[in-house]
Motif scaffolding. Structure first.
Motif, PDB file in Angstrom:
ATOM      1  N   LEU A 163       0.819  -1.215   0.000  1.00 47.25           N
ATOM      2  CA  LEU A 163       0.000   0.000   0.000  1.00 47.25           C
ATOM      3  C   LEU A 163       0.850   1.261   0.000  1.00 47.25           C
ATOM      4  O   LEU A 163       0.518   2.246  -0.667  1.00 47.25           O
ATOM      5  CB  LEU A 163      -0.916  -0.019   1.236  1.00 47.25           C
ATOM      6  N   MET A 212       2.095   2.045  -3.432  1.00 42.80           N
ATOM      7  CA  MET A 212       1.005   2.539  -4.282  1.00 42.80           C
ATOM      8  C   MET A 212       0.662   3.977  -3.935  1.00 42.80           C
ATOM      9  O   MET A 212       0.450   4.810  -4.818  1.00 42.80           O
ATOM     10  CB  MET A 212      -0.227   1.649  -4.106  1.00 42.80           C
ATOM     11  N   LEU A 213       0.620   4.279  -2.635  1.00 39.44           N
ATOM     12  CA  LEU A 213       0.289   5.652  -2.241  1.00 39.44           C
ATOM     13  C   LEU A 213       1.349   6.626  -2.739  1.00 39.44           C
ATOM     14  O   LEU A 213       1.036   7.735  -3.176  1.00 39.44           O
ATOM     15  CB  LEU A 213       0.161   5.736  -0.719  1.00 39.44           C
ATOM     16  N   ILE A 272       0.876   7.220  -6.370  1.00 36.85           N
ATOM     17  CA  ILE A 272      -0.283   8.099  -6.597  1.00 36.85           C
ATOM     18  C   ILE A 272       0.092   9.541  -6.291  1.00 36.85           C
ATOM     19  O   ILE A 272      -0.271  10.465  -7.028  1.00 36.85           O
ATOM     20  CB  ILE A 272      -1.464   7.650  -5.720  1.00 36.85           C
ATOM     21  N   LYS A 325       2.206  10.955  -9.082  1.00 36.06           N
ATOM     22  CA  LYS A 325       1.393  11.246 -10.279  1.00 36.06           C
ATOM     23  C   LYS A 325       0.581  12.514 -10.075  1.00 36.06           C
ATOM     24  O   LYS A 325       0.492  13.366 -10.961  1.00 36.06           O
ATOM     25  CB  LYS A 325       0.439  10.074 -10.529  1.00 36.06           C
ATOM     26  N   PRO A 368      -6.628  -3.194  -3.449  1.00 33.07           N
ATOM     27  CA  PRO A 368      -7.136  -2.675  -4.719  1.00 33.07           C
ATOM     28  C   PRO A 368      -6.009  -2.133  -5.590  1.00 33.07           C
ATOM     29  O   PRO A 368      -4.920  -1.870  -5.118  1.00 33.07           O
ATOM     30  CB  PRO A 368      -8.076  -1.538  -4.280  1.00 33.07           C
ATOM     31  N   GLU A 420      -4.118   0.587  -8.268  1.00 42.16           N
ATOM     32  CA  GLU A 420      -3.777   1.995  -8.019  1.00 42.16           C
ATOM     33  C   GLU A 420      -4.918   2.939  -8.320  1.00 42.16           C
ATOM     34  O   GLU A 420      -5.049   3.985  -7.692  1.00 42.16           O
ATOM     35  CB  GLU A 420      -2.555   2.383  -8.860  1.00 42.16           C
ATOM     36  N   VAL A 447      -7.272   2.765  -5.159  1.00 45.20           N
ATOM     37  CA  VAL A 447      -6.753   3.067  -3.818  1.00 45.20           C
ATOM     38  C   VAL A 447      -7.244   4.424  -3.316  1.00 45.20           C
ATOM     39  O   VAL A 447      -7.644   4.536  -2.162  1.00 45.20           O
ATOM     40  CB  VAL A 447      -5.215   2.972  -3.809  1.00 45.20           C
ATOM     41  N   PRO A 448      -7.267   5.490  -4.155  1.00 46.02           N
ATOM     42  CA  PRO A 448      -7.781   6.767  -3.638  1.00 46.02           C
ATOM     43  C   PRO A 448      -9.213   6.666  -3.141  1.00 46.02           C
ATOM     44  O   PRO A 448      -9.592   7.323  -2.170  1.00 46.02           O
ATOM     45  CB  PRO A 448      -7.696   7.712  -4.839  1.00 46.02           C
TER      46      PRO A 448
END
Lengths: 230, 296
Positions: free
Chosen positions: A113, A116-117, A120, A123, B206, B208, B211-212
């Motif tokens: 996680l 991934m965070l 994100i 991006k 989940p 990418e 995830v938000p």
């Protein structure tokens, strides 16, 4: 332990095995197995496990098909018949090698996680920066707009004036030629051009004379005041 | 005479003395069964049997659907546009209205005194989820928010703001969580999975793009911060204009606070366990490597 969620089928199975056969029964909270069982409010599908007459294929014989000797089929046998199928339960879980493979695959395809965070966040940052840069550019260009508009308008006005002047000059020349020659001369003919050249020469001479006069006047003007003032 | 009058009177006498119900005693309600139209019989059904007069119509040789006599048909004249592009990769969520949920609770198909999970909804035949058709679960829809009155602990995959507000207004709890397709298949049909003899897998996180959504407290995501969720609850109560009931003082607080772990598929069952239906036993792994993997 927290309350266990069993589906209807297991609830019915428990009840049928215990010898109760009613679709809507309210079991006491602490029944024999000490668990809180859920009731079904309608008749669920019976689970036919075929425990009395199980088919367990003979691994050594050649007649059994190949697919009945695989590990997958063994797991299904264990799932259906339990320990009566004669399969070592330890084989249900992946071996160390298989587990390594699974872990490697998971690390590759399912990042944790935090990763991934981070992605994100990166991006999003890139996107916002791009958007801000674009907006800045637009704002700067919009600030320049009034000046550009005024410039353009001025240019257009000047061009218009120039055209008007040009037209006026042409009409004047034509009138002049008409007067001189007595008939409408074609502006492209050599006569007209000669006439134009003459007029220009005369004008130049006049200008030169004017300039000389102005210079003389200025010199005279400059010379005169000092004597009067002093 | 002081005979106590039998309740029912003549009706019970009649019922007790009538013969048993058989097919010979039953007949449908007059007007409920309409006779079907039989072609090729009689003055109206016969002659050309409703097929028209000669031509392709009567002879059953009409051209294919969409053919318009030779000019470019409608379905070919209209240019393509990517409305359905990638439709088979888009996640779908079966809608569950609050009206339907209330209906299920009222009929006793769904038990509000236990946490409501997708398994419970499928067992109650409230929703039908098809994981093979790109269904990723169930979404809560606001329809019936005004008549909803049940205090529940529900876990869905997506929820609209109005639905969350309606459930929290009644003192309930909503959580949105993610199930990858394999976990979803196991969740909706647990018994066939247990019969397969496999250990319960870990639920994946989940992707990418999702995830938000699941880390956002506004959506009550299962990856979000609990404090932020509490703040979001208060904010939503202010927005929709109701007083947020305090669930910590509730008698069912323990049930309402039950949440699944991020990697857990079933309440009370951890990943790595093998559930055996015939012997009603749960087998847990003892190997350290396996334990480390399944509990990570």
């Amino acid at each position: 332990m927290a309350a266990f969620m069993l589906s209807r089928r297991t609830a019915v199975l428990c009840r049928t095995l215990k010898g109760i056969s009613a679709s809507k029964t309210v079991l006491p909270a602490n029944s024999q197995c000490g668990l809180l069982l859920q009731t079904a409010s309608y008749n669920p599908r019976p689970l036919r496990l075929n425990i009395r007459d199980p088919y367990i294929p003979d691994k050594d014989s050649e007649k059994t098909p190949e697919w009945q000797k695989t590990a997958k089929y063994d797991r299904k046998l264990f799932g259906r018949y339990g320990s009566a199928s004669g399969i070592d339960p330890a084989s249900l879980w992946p071996s160390h090698k298989e587990l390594d493979k699974i872990i490697a695959e998971e690390n590759e395809w399912h990042p944790p996680l935090e990763v991934m965070l981070k992605n994100i966040a990166i991006k999003e940052k890139a996107e916002t920066e791009k958007r801000l840069a674009k907006e800045k550019l637009i704002a700067a260009n919009m600030a320049k707009m009034p000046k550009m508009v005024a410039d353009w308008r001025r240019q257009k006005r000047e061009a218009k004036l120039k055209l008007k002047e040009e037209k006026a000059r042409r009409t004047k020349l034509l009138a002049e030629a008409r007067e001189r020659f007595g008939y409408a001369v074609d502006p492209r003919s050599p006569k007209f051009l000669e006439m134009v050249a003459e007029i220009e020469k005369e004008e130049k001479k006049k200008k030169k004379l004017l300039k000389r006069r102005l210079k003389e006047e200025q010199a005279a003007g400059v010379v005169q005041p000092p004597p009067t003032s002093s | 005479m002081s005979f106590p009058k039998k309740p029912g009177g003549k009706a019970t006498d009649i019922l007790q003395n009538l013969p048993r119900i058989t097919l010979a005693n039953l007949r449908p309600e007059p007007g409920s069964k309409k006779l079907e139209q039989r072609r090729g019989r009689g003055q109206h059904g016969g002659n050309r049997s409703g097929r028209g007069h000669k031509g392709e119509r009567q002879r059953g040789n009409r051209p294919r659907l969409g053919f318009v006599g030779g000019s470019t048909p409608f379905y070919l004249a209209i240019p393509k546009y990517g409305y359905n592009e990638g439709h088979s990769c888009r996640p779908q969520y079966q809608p569950l209205s609050l009206k339907r949920l209330q209906y299920l609770i009222d009929l006793g198909r769904v038990d509000p005194t236990q946490p409501i999970d997708l398994t419970q909804l499928v067992n109650a035949r409230g929703v039908t989820v098809q994981p093979l058709k790109r269904d990723y679960g169930v979404q809560l829809v606001d329809e019936g928010a005004d008549i909803f009155a049940a205090k529940i602990n529900i876990e869905v995959q997506r929820a609209s703001e109005g639905a969350i507000a309606a459930i929290e207004r009644n003192g309930g709890v909503v959580t949105t969580s993610f199930y990858d397709p394999i976990s979803l298949g196991i969740l909706i049909k647990p018994v066939p999975f247990f019969l397969r003899g496999q250990p319960i897998p870990r639920r994946m996180l989940p992707g990418e793009d999702m995830v938000p959504y699941y880390t956002n407290a506004e959506n009550r995501g299962y990856l979000a911060d609990p404090e932020k969720i509490q703040q979001a609850r208060l904010a939503l109560a202010q927005k929709y204009g109701y007083i947020l009931p305090d669930i910590s003082k509730d008698e069912l607080y323990h049930m309402l606070s039950m949440r699944k772990d991020v990697r857990q598929i079933f309440f009370g069952l951890a990943p790595g366990w093998v559930v055996n239906m015939t012997e009603k036993k749960i087998l847990k792994p003892t190997d350290e490597k396996l334990l480390k993997y399944y509990s990570s």
